[in-house]
Design a protein around this motif. Structure first.
Motif, mmCIF file in Angstrom:
data_model
loop_
_atom_site.group_PDB
_atom_site.id
_atom_site.type_symbol
_atom_site.label_atom_id
_atom_site.label_comp_id
_atom_site.label_asym_id
_atom_site.label_seq_id
_atom_site.Cartn_x
_atom_site.Cartn_y
_atom_site.Cartn_z
ATOM 1 N N THR A 81 0.841 -1.196 0.000
ATOM 2 C CA THR A 81 0.000 0.000 0.000
ATOM 3 C C THR A 81 0.874 1.243 0.000
ATOM 4 O O THR A 81 2.094 1.153 0.155
ATOM 5 C CB THR A 81 -0.943 -0.002 1.225
ATOM 6 N N ARG A 82 0.259 2.395 -0.198
ATOM 7 C CA ARG A 82 1.017 3.650 -0.174
ATOM 8 C C ARG A 82 1.416 3.990 1.254
ATOM 9 O O ARG A 82 0.680 3.709 2.214
ATOM 10 C CB ARG A 82 0.169 4.797 -0.765
ATOM 11 N N GLN A 83 2.592 4.588 1.398
ATOM 12 C CA GLN A 83 3.031 4.998 2.723
ATOM 13 C C GLN A 83 2.043 5.998 3.318
ATOM 14 O O GLN A 83 1.550 6.879 2.631
ATOM 15 C CB GLN A 83 4.428 5.624 2.662
ATOM 16 N N GLY A 84 1.760 5.784 4.610
ATOM 17 C CA GLY A 84 0.831 6.676 5.292
ATOM 18 C C GLY A 84 -0.607 6.190 5.244
ATOM 19 O O GLY A 84 -1.470 6.772 5.903
ATOM 20 N N THR A 85 -0.880 5.131 4.473
ATOM 21 C CA THR A 85 -2.240 4.593 4.411
ATOM 22 C C THR A 85 -2.430 3.574 5.527
ATOM 23 O O THR A 85 -1.723 2.578 5.587
ATOM 24 C CB THR A 85 -2.488 3.904 3.053
ATOM 25 N N ASN A 86 -3.361 3.838 6.409
ATOM 26 C CA ASN A 86 -3.649 2.914 7.505
ATOM 27 C C ASN A 86 -4.823 2.027 7.091
ATOM 28 O O ASN A 86 -5.989 2.394 7.232
ATOM 29 C CB ASN A 86 -3.989 3.687 8.790
ATOM 30 N N VAL A 87 -4.484 0.860 6.548
ATOM 31 C CA VAL A 87 -5.526 -0.014 6.011
ATOM 32 C C VAL A 87 -6.437 -0.561 7.106
ATOM 33 O O VAL A 87 -7.570 -0.976 6.838
ATOM 34 C CB VAL A 87 -4.887 -1.183 5.233
ATOM 35 N N TYR A 88 -5.964 -0.571 8.361
ATOM 36 C CA TYR A 88 -6.779 -1.120 9.444
ATOM 37 C C TYR A 88 -7.925 -0.190 9.826
ATOM 38 O O TYR A 88 -8.889 -0.612 10.455
ATOM 39 C CB TYR A 88 -5.900 -1.413 10.664
ATOM 40 N N ASP A 89 -7.784 1.102 9.508
ATOM 41 C CA ASP A 89 -8.826 2.066 9.862
ATOM 42 C C ASP A 89 -9.855 2.252 8.752
ATOM 43 O O ASP A 89 -10.771 3.062 8.874
ATOM 44 C CB ASP A 89 -8.192 3.422 10.198
ATOM 45 N N MET A 90 -9.703 1.536 7.632
ATOM 46 C CA MET A 90 -10.587 1.719 6.486
ATOM 47 C C MET A 90 -11.600 0.571 6.444
ATOM 48 O O MET A 90 -11.231 -0.611 6.468
ATOM 49 C CB MET A 90 -9.773 1.780 5.190
ATOM 50 N N ASP A 91 -12.877 0.933 6.421
ATOM 51 C CA ASP A 91 -13.932 -0.085 6.422
ATOM 52 C C ASP A 91 -13.940 -0.897 5.138
ATOM 53 O O ASP A 91 -14.194 -2.096 5.150
ATOM 54 C CB ASP A 91 -15.297 0.569 6.633
ATOM 55 N N GLU A 92 -13.707 -0.226 4.005
ATOM 56 C CA GLU A 92 -13.687 -0.947 2.730
ATOM 57 C C GLU A 92 -12.494 -0.493 1.909
ATOM 58 O O GLU A 92 -12.282 0.702 1.705
ATOM 59 C CB GLU A 92 -14.982 -0.724 1.950
ATOM 60 N N LEU A 93 -11.715 -1.446 1.466
ATOM 61 C CA LEU A 93 -10.545 -1.167 0.636
ATOM 62 C C LEU A 93 -10.827 -1.608 -0.794
ATOM 63 O O LEU A 93 -11.619 -2.521 -1.044
ATOM 64 C CB LEU A 93 -9.331 -1.941 1.145
ATOM 65 N N THR A 94 -10.172 -0.920 -1.720
ATOM 66 C CA THR A 94 -10.128 -1.420 -3.096
ATOM 67 C C THR A 94 -8.785 -2.105 -3.260
ATOM 68 O O THR A 94 -7.733 -1.475 -3.165
ATOM 69 C CB THR A 94 -10.275 -0.273 -4.108
ATOM 70 N N ILE A 95 -8.823 -3.416 -3.442
ATOM 71 C CA ILE A 95 -7.596 -4.220 -3.524
ATOM 72 C C ILE A 95 -7.464 -4.748 -4.942
ATOM 73 O O ILE A 95 -8.386 -5.369 -5.476
ATOM 74 C CB ILE A 95 -7.632 -5.381 -2.523
ATOM 75 N N VAL A 96 -6.312 -4.486 -5.566
ATOM 76 C CA VAL A 96 -6.058 -4.975 -6.912
ATOM 77 C C VAL A 96 -5.213 -6.241 -6.819
ATOM 78 O O VAL A 96 -4.254 -6.311 -6.051
ATOM 79 C CB VAL A 96 -5.360 -3.893 -7.774
ATOM 80 N N LEU B 280 -1.160 5.183 -8.549
ATOM 81 C CA LEU B 280 -2.065 6.193 -9.119
ATOM 82 C C LEU B 280 -3.320 6.418 -8.284
ATOM 83 O O LEU B 280 -4.126 7.290 -8.607
ATOM 84 C CB LEU B 280 -2.458 5.787 -10.555
ATOM 85 N N GLY B 281 -3.514 5.621 -7.244
ATOM 86 C CA GLY B 281 -4.677 5.806 -6.383
ATOM 87 C C GLY B 281 -5.921 5.091 -6.866
ATOM 88 O O GLY B 281 -6.985 5.233 -6.265
ATOM 89 N N GLU B 282 -5.813 4.317 -7.933
ATOM 90 C CA GLU B 282 -6.976 3.559 -8.406
ATOM 91 C C GLU B 282 -7.362 2.496 -7.382
ATOM 92 O O GLU B 282 -8.536 2.143 -7.251
ATOM 93 C CB GLU B 282 -6.643 2.903 -9.751
ATOM 94 N N ALA B 283 -6.348 1.970 -6.669
ATOM 95 C CA ALA B 283 -6.590 0.970 -5.628
ATOM 96 C C ALA B 283 -5.854 1.399 -4.365
ATOM 97 O O ALA B 283 -4.853 2.127 -4.413
ATOM 98 C CB ALA B 283 -6.110 -0.411 -6.080
ATOM 99 N N ASP B 284 -6.369 0.933 -3.209
ATOM 100 C CA ASP B 284 -5.714 1.240 -1.934
ATOM 101 C C ASP B 284 -4.526 0.325 -1.677
ATOM 102 O O ASP B 284 -3.589 0.711 -0.982
ATOM 103 C CB ASP B 284 -6.719 1.090 -0.781
ATOM 104 N N ALA B 285 -4.574 -0.889 -2.212
ATOM 105 C CA ALA B 285 -3.517 -1.859 -1.926
ATOM 106 C C ALA B 285 -3.542 -2.961 -2.967
ATOM 107 O O ALA B 285 -4.507 -3.104 -3.728
ATOM 108 C CB ALA B 285 -3.692 -2.451 -0.529
ATOM 109 N N THR B 286 -2.443 -3.723 -3.020
ATOM 110 C CA THR B 286 -2.386 -4.927 -3.841
ATOM 111 C C THR B 286 -1.797 -6.045 -2.999
ATOM 112 O O THR B 286 -1.023 -5.792 -2.072
ATOM 113 C CB THR B 286 -1.544 -4.715 -5.115
ATOM 114 N N ILE B 287 -2.183 -7.274 -3.298
ATOM 115 C CA ILE B 287 -1.638 -8.437 -2.598
ATOM 116 C C ILE B 287 -0.658 -9.126 -3.536
ATOM 117 O O ILE B 287 -1.006 -9.467 -4.669
ATOM 118 C CB ILE B 287 -2.760 -9.403 -2.179
ATOM 119 N N GLN B 288 0.582 -9.312 -3.039
ATOM 120 C CA GLN B 288 1.615 -9.894 -3.888
ATOM 121 C C GLN B 288 2.440 -10.892 -3.087
ATOM 122 O O GLN B 288 2.610 -10.765 -1.873
ATOM 123 C CB GLN B 288 2.556 -8.795 -4.433
ATOM 124 N N ASN B 289 2.974 -11.879 -3.814
ATOM 125 C CA ASN B 289 3.926 -12.829 -3.243
ATOM 126 C C ASN B 289 5.091 -12.061 -2.611
ATOM 127 O O ASN B 289 5.549 -11.050 -3.137
ATOM 128 C CB ASN B 289 4.416 -13.757 -4.366
#
Length: 975
Positions: A371-386, A422-431
């Protein structure tokens, strides 16, 4: 003997010395060391104890004994003989040691065993390589075979039991030595031979392997003095060189190991011989897992190399082909673009898919949230994950919590990263390996990683459901026979050993602002040339403004030093300008800087940082070097390779810090990396200096450390542990050991502490000191804590079902686990699952863990205590105990660390403090349990201070559950 004149004075001095100090008053090494060398019997095992052509001894056993000698000062005399003769000589006291004995009841009556094993040995059955009548575990053709055996060895009984289990008979033929048994097989006098795996027989092929057993060093019952020194040395070795057995095995066995081909049946061997070549698709674009080589177009990366290893070991005819990135494995199979696909995700959907089948896992890696630095994914109710497109078909890998978020899919890894940038997604899951590879690129360095405990990516080979079952069996056998060392070497080859290489696009991206500036300036110059008379003043102001912004971007706002990026660039330019010169990098770290901020405020911490920055900058300026503030209290300097410079700058900084006006001492450490290869990436050079600095945190032996290969070896060892931890947890290799707690007044067992031991199938019992620090660092410790808690619940549930008397058992929780807001809920849920009252399950937390973040941990402990759990403060007295802690912490019992007495006590206050702490605990109605009780004098002292609760080796070491149950049952019968 005659002495010349030059010898008379030393002899006279020596004589006077012995008159003044007679031998009886001199305390020297043990009599064993002083009188004669240690005699070690050996039986000629290749690579264990053997003589080379110069007459020197070498091998696994010799190397281990030499390591022991570093602690004992022993010298050795090696005595060759048969196994039975060696045992007889040891029993008679004619020799001192045998180094490869398994435990048997009969031997334990005659000999003293070392407290811990020095390795693990299997029983193996071998035959001639040209014997086509017997295949692996071909028990039908083994029936009635003539089997060569060594007289009196442990493996004979194991083989007899194994033959009974498998239902075949044999004719034993006994020989005195390994060489005789091997010769009997080669000459046809015997069909097979039974050996221990320490005895290497490269001239034979293995047709069975079973019964791993640890082996020990033994001596006679009368030789307790030698065994005492030996056990002390082994304790030190396990603490200071925990990977010694792995390293010796790699050196003396792995490098000369037979070809390692999987054990195949006759049908499988014929299938390989007659098969047509099969194509294996490798999907491009998954660096470093699977990609097409830029020069050859051939598949490259971890997955293709693992498939090549499978082909080499099995003999399967596999042709690797590269397919464009974005390909979906099961679709490639259905479209018949290949016979198999390498690196397919191992998932429940694919297992249940009727059109395909999967092999066992080739390897498994953690998946990370990027995820982008400074993004607290734990405080977000819904994430857009690519996610990569392959995840659209394997959603069973995702947890229920992740599936609740909005998921989108991209065909390539790079598209996933770009969506986050680019902000299209909040995070991505990768190996894990993919994420670390891409995060080395400049354009992705603003991203950060979040560890996902619940998500593992297992990769396998995928084939159609119609693929031959014999083929799948060969593939699975080969994957199983691949040792973890081979897999780790392939992974390291494409990761640590092959760091990311910058491309032209990376360089262009890094200098994008400069290039844009040049372009803008060029355009402005054209415009200004046309309207120079009107815009001259405005142009000058704009140029000054741009320069100010550039300086702001390249300079640390607090100290005025360079930031990390310009430091990297300037250091590279200095190396390129003087490629023949020697340079070095210093990495400075202020010790306990957080304490300074906490005690004196951030303003005081900032002043100290500015003060040190000025000193380092002035020194670097004088020595034609450059420096930077990397982050927080970490500074880096780049100077020439003068070997006197580290001592010079550390003396300057240490002297200045001694005079610095602060009420606590301030110290600084320095890691040094001496540049020997200019081709290494500059950030890796700095990382190595950082590693050297970090090595000082535990050693306390100085304030300067120079990077060497031991730092890298430590990383490799750590990677081995990380690669094995998930499999160890899934295969329940972590065992509960119980150490009893006693009421010293009555002798009654009042409870127990659950302690973890890793029982490895190959390396035996692994000390917690080898893996707990690694697990604490990577967050896996939280999973292990939960596992240990449930295992303890399972034991108590079984005791209850068997009608045993229940006693409370305490379980240790690490600091990491307390940051989970659902900790109390999870533990209560596990206790309820086994219908156990929380009062039977005590929670232990160390004093230092509580002090590190007492606000959050206090809240979690209060929740647990309110739910009925008893809370124990562990290791009290080993850290910086605080009266506030006793006043405020929600604890039910104090575990007083008896190491408090063994620490330095220059003022003779330790026993008085101990007495007062016990009295204070009694006064405030908090029971005090003394842990680490090892001597009768400590017991008497504690009783005199009215402390009746104790735990330690004086009463019992930590025991396997079965031994503890026997001890508890005996104690309850004697009540």
């Amino acid at each position: 003997m005659r002495f010349g004149k030059s010898h008379r004075l030393p002899v006279l001095i020596l004589a006077v010395f012995f008159i003044l100090f007679p031998p009886i008053t001199v305390y020297c090494a043990s009599p064993v060391e002083a009188i004669r060398p240690i005699q070690v019997a050996y039986t000629g095992y290749n690579a264990f104890i053997e003589q080379d052509y110069n007459g020197y001894y070498e091998g696994y056993g010799v190397a281990y004994l030499n390591k022991i000698a570093q602690y004992t000062g022993w010298k050795y005399e090696y005595v060759p003989d048969t196994w039975l003769n060696s045992l007889d000589a040891l029993e008679k006291g004619e020799i001192d040691l045998i180094c490869s004995a398994q435990w048997t009841d009969d031997r334990s009556l005659k000999f003293e065993y070392s407290a811990s094993p020095i390795g693990t040995e299997y029983s193996v059955v071998c035959t001639r390589k040209d014997n086509d009548n017997i295949y692996y575990q071909d028990y039908e053709n083994m029936d009635g075979a003539r089997v060569a055996m060594l007289t009196g060895i442990y493996q004979n009984d194991q083989f007899a039991e194994h033959a009974r289990e498998k239902g075949f008979s044999y004719q034993p033929v006994y020989y005195p030595t390994d060489a005789d048994a091997e010769a009997a097989v080669l000459s046809g006098k015997a069909d097979m031979a039974v050996f221990g795996s320490l005895s290497r027989h490269d001239g034979l092929k293995m047709v069975d392997k079973f019964g791993p057993a640890p082996f020990y060093i033994i001596t006679s019952k009368e030789n307790s003095e030698i065994m005492g020194q030996l056990n002390e040395a082994l304790d030190s070795i396990h603490s200071e060189a925990p990977f010694l057995e792995d390293e010796l095995y790699q050196e003396y066995y792995r490098s000369d190991e037979p070809d390692g081909k999987p054990p195949l049946t006759r049908d499988e061997a014929e299938y390989i011989q007659n098969m047509a070549p099969l194509t294996v698709a490798c999907i491009d674009g998954y660096y470093p897992l699977s990609y097409a080589d830029e020069d050859t177009g051939e598949p490259a990366g971890i997955y293709p190399d693992l498939v090549r290893e499978v082909a080499a070991l099995s003999g399967l005819k596999l042709q690797l082909i590269s397919v464009p990135e974005g390909g979906i494995p099961d679709q490639l199979i259905l479209d018949k673009e290949a016979d198999m696909v390498a690196g397919a995700l191992y998932s429940q959907e694919m297992i249940e898919n009727p059109y395909i089948q999967l092999t066992d896992k080739l390897t498994s890696q953690k998946a990370l949230l990027v995820t982008r630095q400074g993004t607290n994914v734990y405080d977000m109710d819904e994430l857009t994950i690519v996610l990569p497109a392959t995840y659209a078909h394997v959603q069973s890998l995702l947890s229920e919590a992740l599936l609740k978020h909005h998921l989108i899919y991209k065909n390539t890894i790079e598209e996933c990263f770009e969506s986050v940038i680019l902000g299209e997604a909040d995070a991505t899951i990768q190996n894990n390996l993919v994420a670390n590879y891409y995060m080395q690129m400049d354009k992705y360095k603003e991203l950060s990683l979040v560890f996902l405990q619940s998500l593992d990516e297992g990769c396998c080979i995928m084939a159609s459901s119609g693929a031959d079952r014999t083929l799948m069996s060969i593939l699975n056998k080969t994957i199983s026979s691949m040792n973890s060392s081979s897999v780790n070497q392939i992974i390291l080859k494409h990761t640590t050993a092959q760091p990311y290489e910058e491309t032209l696009s990376d360089v262009l991206y890094r200098y994008r602002f400069q290039l844009l500036t040049v372009l803008l300036c060029t355009s402005l110059m054209v415009v200004l040339f046309l309207i120079y008379s009107r815009q001259h003043t405005r142009m000058l102001l704009r140029l000054k403004e741009q320069e100010a912004y550039r300086l702001m971007a390249e300079t640390d706002e607090l100290t005025g030093l360079m930031n990390r990026k310009p430091f990297y660039e300037k250091a590279v330019r200095l190396i390129e300008a003087s490629p023949d010169d020697k340079f070095q990098i210093f990495y400075f770290n202020i010790e306990h800087f957080k304490i300074i901020n906490d005690m004196f405020g951030i303003h005081s911490g900032d002043k100290l940082l500015c003060y040190l920055a000025a000193l380092i900058k002035d020194w670097c300026g004088t020595h034609k070097g450059i420096c930077s503030r990397f982050e927080a209290d970490h500074f880096v300097a780049f100077v020439s390779g003068n070997e006197k410079y580290p001592e010079e700058i550390m003396e300057l900084l240490s002297s200045a810090l001694k005079k610095y006006p602060l009420d606590i001492p301030v110290s600084i450490t320095c890691g040094v990396y001496q540049i020997v290869d200019n081709e290494i990436n500059i950030n890796i050079m700095c990382d190595r200096a950082h590693l050297a600095a970090d090595s000082l945190k535990e050693s306390h032996t100085g304030n300067i450390a120079v990077y060497d290969d031991s730092n890298r070896k430590a990383l490799i060892h750590e990677q081995i542990v990380l690669n094995e931890m998930d499999e160890a947890l899934s295969k329940r290799q972590f065992h509960v050991y119980l150490q009893p707690k006693y009421n010293m007044a009555t002798g009654e067992i009042i409870g127990a502490e659950a302690l973890v031991r890793w029982v490895h199938p190959e390396r035996g019992i692994i000390s917690p000191g080898e893996f707990i620090p690694i697990f604490e660092h990577n967050g896996f410790i939280a999973q292990l804590d939960t596992y240990m808690f449930e295992e303890t619940c399972r034991i108590l549930d079984r005791w209850r079902s068997e009608g045993r008397q229940l006693i409370p058992v305490s379980v240790n929780l690490s600091r990491t686990g307390f940051y989970n807001p659902n900790l109390c809920k999870n533990l209560c849920s596990i206790a309820e699952k086994y219908s156990l009252p929380p009062a039977l399950l005590e929670i232990e937390i160390t004093e230092t863990a509580y002090a590190s973040d007492n606000n959050i941990i206090h809240e979690r402990l209060q929740q647990l205590r309110d739910s009925g759990f008893h809370i124990l403060m562990d290791d009290f007295g080993s850290g910086y105990s605080s009266l506030n802690m006793l006043k405020e912490a929600p604890i039910d019992e104090i575990k007083l660390d008896m190491r408090f007495l063994s620490a330095g006590d220059p003022c003779g206050r330790a026993k008085h403090i101990l007495e007062m702490v016990i009295a204070m605990g009694n006064k405030i109605h908090i029971p005090v349990l003394a842990e680490g009780v090892e001597t009768k004098s400590q017991v008497d002292l504690l009783k005199s201070y009215s402390c009746n609760l104790a735990q330690g080796f004086y009463y019992s070491r930590p025991l396997p559950v079965e031994e503890f149950e026997a001890l508890l049952q005996g104690a309850q019968k004697n009540k």
